[in-house]
Design a protein around this motif. Sequence first.
Motif, PDB file in Angstrom:
ATOM      1  N   ALA A 217       0.896  11.621  -9.699  1.00  0.00           N
ATOM      2  CA  ALA A 217       0.180  12.890  -9.584  1.00  0.00           C
ATOM      3  C   ALA A 217       1.138  14.074  -9.696  1.00  0.00           C
ATOM      4  O   ALA A 217       0.837  15.073 -10.358  1.00  0.00           O
ATOM      5  CB  ALA A 217      -0.567  12.949  -8.258  1.00  0.00           C
ATOM      6  N   ALA A 218       2.296  13.949  -9.062  1.00  0.00           N
ATOM      7  CA  ALA A 218       3.274  15.038  -9.141  1.00  0.00           C
ATOM      8  C   ALA A 218       3.769  15.219 -10.577  1.00  0.00           C
ATOM      9  O   ALA A 218       3.916  16.343 -11.060  1.00  0.00           O
ATOM     10  CB  ALA A 218       4.453  14.759  -8.207  1.00  0.00           C
ATOM     11  N   ALA A 219       4.008  14.085 -11.270  1.00  0.00           N
ATOM     12  CA  ALA A 219       4.452  14.173 -12.663  1.00  0.00           C
ATOM     13  C   ALA A 219       3.385  14.798 -13.549  1.00  0.00           C
ATOM     14  O   ALA A 219       3.676  15.632 -14.407  1.00  0.00           O
ATOM     15  CB  ALA A 219       4.813  12.783 -13.180  1.00  0.00           C
ATOM     16  N   MET A 220       2.114  14.406 -13.320  1.00  0.00           N
ATOM     17  CA  MET A 220       1.025  14.980 -14.104  1.00  0.00           C
ATOM     18  C   MET A 220       0.893  16.471 -13.826  1.00  0.00           C
ATOM     19  O   MET A 220       0.672  17.272 -14.751  1.00  0.00           O
ATOM     20  CB  MET A 220      -0.285  14.262 -13.781  1.00  0.00           C
ATOM     21  N   ALA A 221       1.010  16.858 -12.552  1.00  0.00           N
ATOM     22  CA  ALA A 221       0.922  18.282 -12.203  1.00  0.00           C
ATOM     23  C   ALA A 221       2.064  19.061 -12.848  1.00  0.00           C
ATOM     24  O   ALA A 221       1.866  20.171 -13.369  1.00  0.00           O
ATOM     25  CB  ALA A 221       0.947  18.448 -10.684  1.00  0.00           C
ATOM     26  N   ALA A 222       3.272  18.470 -12.824  1.00  0.00           N
ATOM     27  CA  ALA A 222       4.409  19.153 -13.443  1.00  0.00           C
ATOM     28  C   ALA A 222       4.208  19.278 -14.954  1.00  0.00           C
ATOM     29  O   ALA A 222       4.498  20.319 -15.547  1.00  0.00           O
ATOM     30  CB  ALA A 222       5.699  18.383 -13.136  1.00  0.00           C
ATOM     31  N   ALA A 223       3.696  18.188 -15.574  1.00  0.00           N
ATOM     32  CA  ALA A 223       3.452  18.244 -17.017  1.00  0.00           C
ATOM     33  C   ALA A 223       2.382  19.274 -17.353  1.00  0.00           C
ATOM     34  O   ALA A 223       2.497  20.017 -18.333  1.00  0.00           O
ATOM     35  CB  ALA A 223       3.023  16.865 -17.524  1.00  0.00           C
ATOM     36  N   GLU A 224       1.332  19.325 -16.523  1.00  0.00           N
ATOM     37  CA  GLU A 224       0.279  20.315 -16.756  1.00  0.00           C
ATOM     38  C   GLU A 224       0.803  21.732 -16.606  1.00  0.00           C
ATOM     39  O   GLU A 224       0.488  22.616 -17.425  1.00  0.00           O
ATOM     40  CB  GLU A 224      -0.875  20.075 -15.791  1.00  0.00           C
ATOM     41  N   ALA A 225       1.611  21.954 -15.573  1.00  0.00           N
ATOM     42  CA  ALA A 225       2.200  23.286 -15.380  1.00  0.00           C
ATOM     43  C   ALA A 225       3.114  23.648 -16.542  1.00  0.00           C
ATOM     44  O   ALA A 225       3.102  24.788 -17.028  1.00  0.00           O
ATOM     45  CB  ALA A 225       2.974  23.321 -14.057  1.00  0.00           C
ATOM     46  N   ARG A 226       3.909  22.673 -17.012  1.00  0.00           N
ATOM     47  CA  ARG A 226       4.789  22.927 -18.146  1.00  0.00           C
ATOM     48  C   ARG A 226       3.981  23.238 -19.401  1.00  0.00           C
ATOM     49  O   ARG A 226       4.322  24.154 -20.163  1.00  0.00           O
ATOM     50  CB  ARG A 226       5.696  21.725 -18.390  1.00  0.00           C
TER      51      ARG A 226
ATOM     52  N   GLN B 168       0.826  -1.212   0.000  1.00  0.00           N
ATOM     53  CA  GLN B 168       0.000   0.000   0.000  1.00  0.00           C
ATOM     54  C   GLN B 168       0.856   1.258   0.000  1.00  0.00           C
ATOM     55  O   GLN B 168       0.559   2.233  -0.705  1.00  0.00           O
ATOM     56  CB  GLN B 168      -0.936   0.005   1.203  1.00  0.00           C
ATOM     57  N   ALA B 169       1.928   1.234   0.785  1.00  0.00           N
ATOM     58  CA  ALA B 169       2.814   2.406   0.831  1.00  0.00           C
ATOM     59  C   ALA B 169       3.458   2.644  -0.529  1.00  0.00           C
ATOM     60  O   ALA B 169       3.537   3.782  -1.009  1.00  0.00           O
ATOM     61  CB  ALA B 169       3.890   2.210   1.907  1.00  0.00           C
ATOM     62  N   GLU B 170       3.909   1.529  -1.181  1.00  0.00           N
ATOM     63  CA  GLU B 170       4.498   1.691  -2.504  1.00  0.00           C
ATOM     64  C   GLU B 170       3.482   2.201  -3.513  1.00  0.00           C
ATOM     65  O   GLU B 170       3.783   3.050  -4.357  1.00  0.00           O
ATOM     66  CB  GLU B 170       5.064   0.353  -2.978  1.00  0.00           C
ATOM     67  N   ALA B 171       2.240   1.659  -3.420  1.00  0.00           N
ATOM     68  CA  ALA B 171       1.187   2.124  -4.337  1.00  0.00           C
ATOM     69  C   ALA B 171       0.884   3.597  -4.108  1.00  0.00           C
ATOM     70  O   ALA B 171       0.723   4.368  -5.066  1.00  0.00           O
ATOM     71  CB  ALA B 171      -0.073   1.289  -4.146  1.00  0.00           C
ATOM     72  N   GLN B 172       0.792   4.006  -2.832  1.00  0.00           N
ATOM     73  CA  GLN B 172       0.533   5.419  -2.533  1.00  0.00           C
ATOM     74  C   GLN B 172       1.690   6.293  -3.013  1.00  0.00           C
ATOM     75  O   GLN B 172       1.474   7.375  -3.574  1.00  0.00           O
ATOM     76  CB  GLN B 172       0.311   5.598  -1.033  1.00  0.00           C
ATOM     77  N   GLU B 173       2.909   5.804  -2.816  1.00  0.00           N
ATOM     78  CA  GLU B 173       4.067   6.583  -3.271  1.00  0.00           C
ATOM     79  C   GLU B 173       4.070   6.694  -4.790  1.00  0.00           C
ATOM     80  O   GLU B 173       4.332   7.754  -5.350  1.00  0.00           O
ATOM     81  CB  GLU B 173       5.355   5.918  -2.793  1.00  0.00           C
ATOM     82  N   SER B 174       3.744   5.561  -5.468  1.00  0.00           N
ATOM     83  CA  SER B 174       3.674   5.595  -6.930  1.00  0.00           C
ATOM     84  C   SER B 174       2.579   6.539  -7.404  1.00  0.00           C
ATOM     85  O   SER B 174       2.757   7.304  -8.347  1.00  0.00           O
ATOM     86  CB  SER B 174       3.421   4.188  -7.467  1.00  0.00           C
ATOM     87  N   ALA B 175       1.401   6.489  -6.731  1.00  0.00           N
ATOM     88  CA  ALA B 175       0.311   7.397  -7.095  1.00  0.00           C
ATOM     89  C   ALA B 175       0.716   8.845  -6.869  1.00  0.00           C
ATOM     90  O   ALA B 175       0.410   9.731  -7.683  1.00  0.00           O
ATOM     91  CB  ALA B 175      -0.941   7.059  -6.290  1.00  0.00           C
ATOM     92  N   ALA B 176       1.418   9.096  -5.765  1.00  0.00           N
ATOM     93  CA  ALA B 176       1.870  10.462  -5.488  1.00  0.00           C
ATOM     94  C   ALA B 176       2.869  10.924  -6.547  1.00  0.00           C
ATOM     95  O   ALA B 176       2.815  12.058  -7.025  1.00  0.00           O
ATOM     96  CB  ALA B 176       2.497  10.542  -4.092  1.00  0.00           C
ATOM     97  N   ASP B 177       3.787  10.008  -6.930  1.00  0.00           N
ATOM     98  CA  ASP B 177       4.749  10.364  -7.975  1.00  0.00           C
ATOM     99  C   ASP B 177       4.043  10.643  -9.297  1.00  0.00           C
ATOM    100  O   ASP B 177       4.379  11.596 -10.021  1.00  0.00           O
ATOM    101  CB  ASP B 177       5.761   9.235  -8.157  1.00  0.00           C
TER     102      ASP B 177
END
Length: 280
Positions: A101-110, A90-99
């Motif tokens: 989401a962060a990548a998507m947010a960065a791509a959207e901002a870019r 679960q921790a790995e899945a949450q970390e992967s989901a967070a990564d």
Amino acid sequence: MALTRVSGKPGDPGTAGGPRTSGKHRRPSRPGRHHGRIAGAAATLATGGVAATLATPAFAADRSAPAAEDTALRQTVVLGDALRESIGDQAEAQESAADTAAAMAAAEARAKREAAQAKRIADARAKEKRAAEARAAREAERKRLNTFVLPVAGSYVSTQYQAAGAAWSSGSHTGVDFHAAEGTPVLSVGAGTVVEAGWDGSYGNSVVIKMSDGTYTQYGHLSAINVTVGRQVDPGQQIGRAGNTGNSFGAHLHFEARTSTEYGSDLDPVAYLRSHGVSL
């Protein structure tokens, strides 16, 4: 049997056979605790030793089977390992989901930054294009306002300005005549607005144009008129055709330059056209 008398006072603690009294210097004796333990052990040996001895082989035979406590402990350990693995997943899945989401947010901002930059570039180019178009329009208008041509293409002056003669009521020619056959196109010499178009006495069919510089030009003896009052005209635009109307002795174009629409405000037409760059 003979009795032996023992001398001494009655109650004397040192006299044998005398009564012994209790006092603070001596407590009544009682069995010690260790005596009870010894007796208990003896009783166990006497009564249970055999049972214990008999039970020993059976106990030894069951040593290979895990005790209930061992089984429960092992189950707890297995469940604990599984729980840790589940929590880790679960921790790995949450970390992967967070990564993600962060990548998507960065791509959207870019993407937003790139879109904003592209919009700024497009706006700058559009602004530059509008400015260039405005400059071109101003230049075209300047050129239009400052362009002058002959009223009859390729023609020449057949009668000079202020020529004397009885043919003119003022005694002299107030304009110039351009050689032109009947029906030859007559052109506006420059940009302006038509202020008169119609019959004008001795001028016959006539057109008067207010030029862009505030002066006026007149075109007389026309056989046809192609414009109306209020019409905007450009340099070289056809306004009529040469003719022989009014006080005329043959087809030609009578051309005048004036400071107003009034008769007598005439200017030298040749000098006027030359001042505007026309060669004749």
